[in-house]
Design an enzyme around this catalytic site. Sequence first.
Site, PDB file in Angstrom:
ATOM      1  N   CYS A   1      16.640   4.514  -9.802  1.00  0.00           N
ATOM      2  CA  CYS A   1      17.846   5.343  -9.642  1.00  0.00           C
ATOM      3  C   CYS A   1      18.060   6.102 -10.953  1.00  0.00           C
ATOM      4  O   CYS A   1      17.378   5.868 -11.937  1.00  0.00           O
ATOM      5  CB  CYS A   1      19.061   4.470  -9.403  1.00  0.00           C
ATOM      6  SG  CYS A   1      18.902   3.388  -8.003  1.00  0.00           S
TER       7      CYS A   1
ATOM      8  N   ARG B   1      14.478  10.622  -9.431  1.00  0.00           N
ATOM      9  CA  ARG B   1      14.476   9.155  -9.520  1.00  0.00           C
ATOM     10  C   ARG B   1      15.105   8.511  -8.287  1.00  0.00           C
ATOM     11  O   ARG B   1      15.044   7.296  -8.099  1.00  0.00           O
ATOM     12  CB  ARG B   1      15.243   8.694 -10.772  1.00  0.00           C
ATOM     13  CG  ARG B   1      14.736   9.202 -12.097  1.00  0.00           C
ATOM     14  CD  ARG B   1      15.549   8.643 -13.247  1.00  0.00           C
ATOM     15  NE  ARG B   1      15.483   7.196 -13.253  1.00  0.00           N
ATOM     16  CZ  ARG B   1      14.441   6.519 -13.768  1.00  0.00           C
ATOM     17  NH1 ARG B   1      13.412   7.175 -14.289  1.00  0.00           N
ATOM     18  NH2 ARG B   1      14.406   5.207 -13.740  1.00  0.00           N
TER      19      ARG B   1
ATOM     20  N   TRP C   1      18.334   5.352  -5.380  1.00  0.00           N
ATOM     21  CA  TRP C   1      17.165   5.103  -4.529  1.00  0.00           C
ATOM     22  C   TRP C   1      17.350   3.662  -4.077  1.00  0.00           C
ATOM     23  O   TRP C   1      17.115   2.720  -4.847  1.00  0.00           O
ATOM     24  CB  TRP C   1      15.861   5.274  -5.315  1.00  0.00           C
ATOM     25  CG  TRP C   1      14.643   5.058  -4.486  1.00  0.00           C
ATOM     26  CD1 TRP C   1      13.901   3.917  -4.370  1.00  0.00           C
ATOM     27  CD2 TRP C   1      14.025   6.012  -3.621  1.00  0.00           C
ATOM     28  NE1 TRP C   1      12.869   4.091  -3.511  1.00  0.00           N
ATOM     29  CE2 TRP C   1      12.915   5.363  -3.018  1.00  0.00           C
ATOM     30  CE3 TRP C   1      14.276   7.320  -3.282  1.00  0.00           C
ATOM     31  CZ2 TRP C   1      12.075   5.999  -2.106  1.00  0.00           C
ATOM     32  CZ3 TRP C   1      13.433   7.951  -2.381  1.00  0.00           C
ATOM     33  CH2 TRP C   1      12.362   7.301  -1.800  1.00  0.00           C
TER      34      TRP C   1
ATOM     35  N   ASN D   1      20.727   0.876 -12.696  1.00  0.00           N
ATOM     36  CA  ASN D   1      19.380   1.140 -12.198  1.00  0.00           C
ATOM     37  C   ASN D   1      18.557  -0.109 -12.453  1.00  0.00           C
ATOM     38  O   ASN D   1      18.499  -0.607 -13.575  1.00  0.00           O
ATOM     39  CB  ASN D   1      18.754   2.343 -12.920  1.00  0.00           C
ATOM     40  CG  ASN D   1      17.264   2.486 -12.563  1.00  0.00           C
ATOM     41  OD1 ASN D   1      16.891   2.217 -11.419  1.00  0.00           O
ATOM     42  ND2 ASN D   1      16.450   2.844 -13.533  1.00  0.00           N
ATOM     43  N   GLY D   2      17.942  -0.660 -11.390  1.00  0.00           N
ATOM     44  CA  GLY D   2      17.114  -1.854 -11.555  1.00  0.00           C
ATOM     45  C   GLY D   2      17.336  -2.798 -10.384  1.00  0.00           C
ATOM     46  O   GLY D   2      17.863  -2.414  -9.344  1.00  0.00           O
TER      47      GLY D   2
ATOM     48  N   GLU E   1      -9.843   4.942   0.792  1.00  0.00           N
ATOM     49  CA  GLU E   1      -8.677   5.540   0.127  1.00  0.00           C
ATOM     50  C   GLU E   1      -9.130   6.565  -0.904  1.00  0.00           C
ATOM     51  O   GLU E   1      -8.542   7.641  -1.022  1.00  0.00           O
ATOM     52  CB  GLU E   1      -7.834   4.441  -0.514  1.00  0.00           C
ATOM     53  CG  GLU E   1      -6.657   4.924  -1.331  1.00  0.00           C
ATOM     54  CD  GLU E   1      -5.692   5.823  -0.570  1.00  0.00           C
ATOM     55  OE1 GLU E   1      -5.756   5.911   0.667  1.00  0.00           O
ATOM     56  OE2 GLU E   1      -4.876   6.473  -1.233  1.00  0.00           O
TER      57      GLU E   1
ATOM     58  N   LYS F   1      -8.050  10.571  -0.934  1.00  0.00           N
ATOM     59  CA  LYS F   1      -7.423  11.203  -2.120  1.00  0.00           C
ATOM     60  C   LYS F   1      -8.183  12.472  -2.486  1.00  0.00           C
ATOM     61  O   LYS F   1      -7.606  13.527  -2.706  1.00  0.00           O
ATOM     62  CB  LYS F   1      -7.425  10.243  -3.306  1.00  0.00           C
ATOM     63  CG  LYS F   1      -6.461   9.104  -3.199  1.00  0.00           C
ATOM     64  CD  LYS F   1      -5.028   9.443  -3.552  1.00  0.00           C
ATOM     65  CE  LYS F   1      -4.131   9.784  -2.445  1.00  0.00           C
ATOM     66  NZ  LYS F   1      -3.954   8.983  -1.296  1.00  0.00           N
TER      67      LYS F   1
ATOM     68  N   GLU G   1      -7.751  15.282   0.216  1.00  0.00           N
ATOM     69  CA  GLU G   1      -6.427  15.883   0.457  1.00  0.00           C
ATOM     70  C   GLU G   1      -5.910  16.682  -0.722  1.00  0.00           C
ATOM     71  O   GLU G   1      -5.033  17.505  -0.549  1.00  0.00           O
ATOM     72  CB  GLU G   1      -5.409  14.834   0.885  1.00  0.00           C
ATOM     73  CG  GLU G   1      -5.024  13.810  -0.148  1.00  0.00           C
ATOM     74  CD  GLU G   1      -3.904  12.900   0.363  1.00  0.00           C
ATOM     75  OE1 GLU G   1      -3.038  13.345   1.122  1.00  0.00           O
ATOM     76  OE2 GLU G   1      -3.917  11.733  -0.014  1.00  0.00           O
TER      77      GLU G   1
ATOM     78  N   HIS H   1     -28.223   3.611   8.457  1.00  0.00           N
ATOM     79  CA  HIS H   1     -28.219   3.824   9.919  1.00  0.00           C
ATOM     80  C   HIS H   1     -27.842   5.255  10.275  1.00  0.00           C
ATOM     81  O   HIS H   1     -27.217   5.502  11.301  1.00  0.00           O
ATOM     82  CB  HIS H   1     -27.259   2.827  10.569  1.00  0.00           C
ATOM     83  CG  HIS H   1     -27.653   1.404  10.328  1.00  0.00           C
ATOM     84  ND1 HIS H   1     -28.695   0.791  10.996  1.00  0.00           N
ATOM     85  CD2 HIS H   1     -27.185   0.494   9.429  1.00  0.00           C
ATOM     86  CE1 HIS H   1     -28.837  -0.440  10.546  1.00  0.00           C
ATOM     87  NE2 HIS H   1     -27.942  -0.653   9.598  1.00  0.00           N
TER      88      HIS H   1
ATOM     89  N   LYS I   1       4.744  15.419   2.903  1.00  0.00           N
ATOM     90  CA  LYS I   1       4.881  14.083   2.324  1.00  0.00           C
ATOM     91  C   LYS I   1       5.163  13.060   3.424  1.00  0.00           C
ATOM     92  O   LYS I   1       4.719  11.938   3.378  1.00  0.00           O
ATOM     93  CB  LYS I   1       6.010  14.046   1.290  1.00  0.00           C
ATOM     94  CG  LYS I   1       6.181  12.709   0.589  1.00  0.00           C
ATOM     95  CD  LYS I   1       4.913  12.282  -0.123  1.00  0.00           C
ATOM     96  CE  LYS I   1       4.974  10.895  -0.697  1.00  0.00           C
ATOM     97  NZ  LYS I   1       3.647  10.410  -1.144  1.00  0.00           N
TER      98      LYS I   1
HETATM   99  C1  AGP Z   1      -1.618   9.799   1.634  1.00  0.00           C
HETATM  100  O1  AGP Z   1      -1.977  10.302   0.360  1.00  0.00           O
HETATM  101  C2  AGP Z   1      -1.135  10.891   2.552  1.00  0.00           C
HETATM  102  N1  AGP Z   1      -0.075  11.614   2.001  1.00  0.00           N
HETATM  103  C3  AGP Z   1      -0.884  10.401   3.972  1.00  0.00           C
HETATM  104  O2  AGP Z   1      -2.108   9.902   4.465  1.00  0.00           O
HETATM  105  C4  AGP Z   1       0.155   9.266   4.123  1.00  0.00           C
HETATM  106  O3  AGP Z   1      -0.333   8.082   3.570  1.00  0.00           O
HETATM  107  C5  AGP Z   1       0.389   9.048   5.632  1.00  0.00           C
HETATM  108  O4  AGP Z   1       0.929  10.235   6.173  1.00  0.00           O
HETATM  109  C6  AGP Z   1       1.328   7.876   5.917  1.00  0.00           C
HETATM  110  O5  AGP Z   1       2.597   8.147   5.378  1.00  0.00           O
HETATM  111  P1  AGP Z   1       3.669   6.936   5.338  1.00  0.00           P
HETATM  112  O6  AGP Z   1       3.074   5.895   4.458  1.00  0.00           O
HETATM  113  O7  AGP Z   1       4.904   7.563   4.780  1.00  0.00           O
HETATM  114  O8  AGP Z   1       3.834   6.439   6.737  1.00  0.00           O
END
Ligand code: AGP
Length: 605
Positions: A2, A27, A73, A99-100, A478, A482, A485, A501, A600
């Site tokens: 926060c 924050r 938050w 905050n904490g 993962e 990264k 994207e 394979h 996001k």
């Molecule tokens: C991850 O870097 C991406 N932004 C995306 O795959 C994200 O993880 C996915 O949309 C799931 O989002 P959420 O964790 O908010 O459900």
Amino acid sequence: MCGIMGYAGRNNAIPVITHGLSNLEYRGYDSAGIAIFKDGQIMITKKAGRLADLVKAIGEPPAANLGIGHTRWATHGVPSDVNAHPHADCSGRIAIVHNGIIENYAALRKELILEGHDFISDTDTEVVAHLVEKFYADSLENAVRKALNYIEGSFALAVISQEEPDKIIAAKKDSPLIVGLGAGENYIASDIPAILGKTDKVYILDDYEFVVVTAEGVTITDFSGNLINKEIFNVTWDPISAEKAGYEHFMLKEIHEQPDAIRQTLRGKIKDGLVDFSEQGLDELFDDVKKIYMVACGTAYHAGLVGRLAIEKIARLPVETDIASEFRYRDVLWSPGDLMIVISQSGETADTLAVLREAQRNGVKVLAVTNVVGSSIAREADKVLYTYAGPEIAVASTKAYSTQLVIMYLLALYLAKKRKTYDQKTLAGLGKELLDMDVMTEKVLQEEEKIKRLAGKYQNVESTFFLGRGLDYAVAMEGALKLKEISYIHAEAYAAGELKHGPLALIDTGVPVLALISQDALAAKSMSNIKEVKARGAVVVAVCKENLQEVCQECDEQILLPDVNPLLAPIVSVIPLQMFAYYMAIFRGADVDKPRNLAKSVTVE
Ligand code: AGP
């Protein structure tokens, strides 16, 4: 995470505080509030929603020369007017922002209620207001000092009292706090952005430091009252870079926040090495569980892949992990004893929310793992385990992923303890190793320059492979996501044993292959995979535990990881992949924090 802000000076406190809070919204921003003195009384205005909603609610700011404010938050208690800060004591003569996480708030709350205190919020913070009230005799400073002796957890606090309208008392432990120094006015804030443009002279407080702030001056002591002389820090940041704490992008800042995010998420969950979820009330959820379905999207799904392997390995419980958008078409054969776990940073992902609802329609209980208190998934799940990563601004998820991993491991250890699949001594050893992962991640972050150099070297490649076995394969997925994207390079994660394979046909001279090697028992097999791709001309970058270096002798590059327990290795092995993707994107001029075509939170199916 926060944002808190306080002001004492000759100007009107409200616009100073709300402006400062607007620079702290990164924050947290689910609710906001302010406390000032009006006609000799404390006046608190607070609202769920953004800071703009609070400013509208305040209207024409009444004259006030001292006040404290907060942008939230949520960690304990959904975002709401009543849970917003500041919180007051029973009499309304003391107000506090925090905050904490107050780890022992439940016990304190119970005790204070027995002593006759009335609580109105669901937050952990409110206990501090009543503690200060309990100890208040003739000095706010002394009352806060006494209260601090009873608080366990992390805090940056600012407190005001009607009896002493000229001062703000503040204290810091494990959450950031700074003091801004002006002429005839002084500030207290979570972070430098709040006071930019007001002053460039700040004290950056350390843990266990205590401050009395008035318009005329600032006194810093330790919690016992011993004076502390601090050096003034001269701020040279511009406002935007300050929100990013001096980092060029939120993504890099959030990569570096992972040690602290891991610490915050682990806080209060492991006692003597053993996982304790008593506060989260999970027991009845897991009493009769026979199978777990784990469902998520994107990065959260990759965390679920690690969770599956960890839970199956040490809790000996069958787990299926699936992508939410696919799971819905499976017509699952539900059975008694099934439990659904959904993972979602935002708590708003439509595909994941749809699976939650389908599971509940079939009488299956749902545990949510999410980073946002009060999110749709948090509200609709039967139980929730929160990650405490704080707001994740960059579209590419980093610190949320590592805190999701922490929750996965906590669940695995909790279930192993509950099902007695391991002796308590072994589990306690694993729990203690998990508690050290913040330090281990700090070690990996020190490889940044080397990773940046590697990214510079390979920035023009057209495609990349990420290889791994077992947990390394889950992390490879993962890493590939990264890179895809944020740098827009085609990247593919493959189970190392599966390469021959078919996909091996794609390996050609100069194709970069990132090989994860953190699983001691699989190291020899990993070596043969490296030979396979090297023989076809690949350039191999090994992300390798330092004790397995001999496996990587033939690699072109090595990024070394601390020798952690292989089970917990994903927490450290993902960091070089996050960094690599970040710097590849930088060198290719991509918009790192807001990559093209993405959002996001994907709230559409
Ligand atoms: C991850 O870097 C991406 N932004 C995306 O795959 C994200 O993880 C996915 O949309 C799931 O989002 P959420 O964790 O908010 O459900």
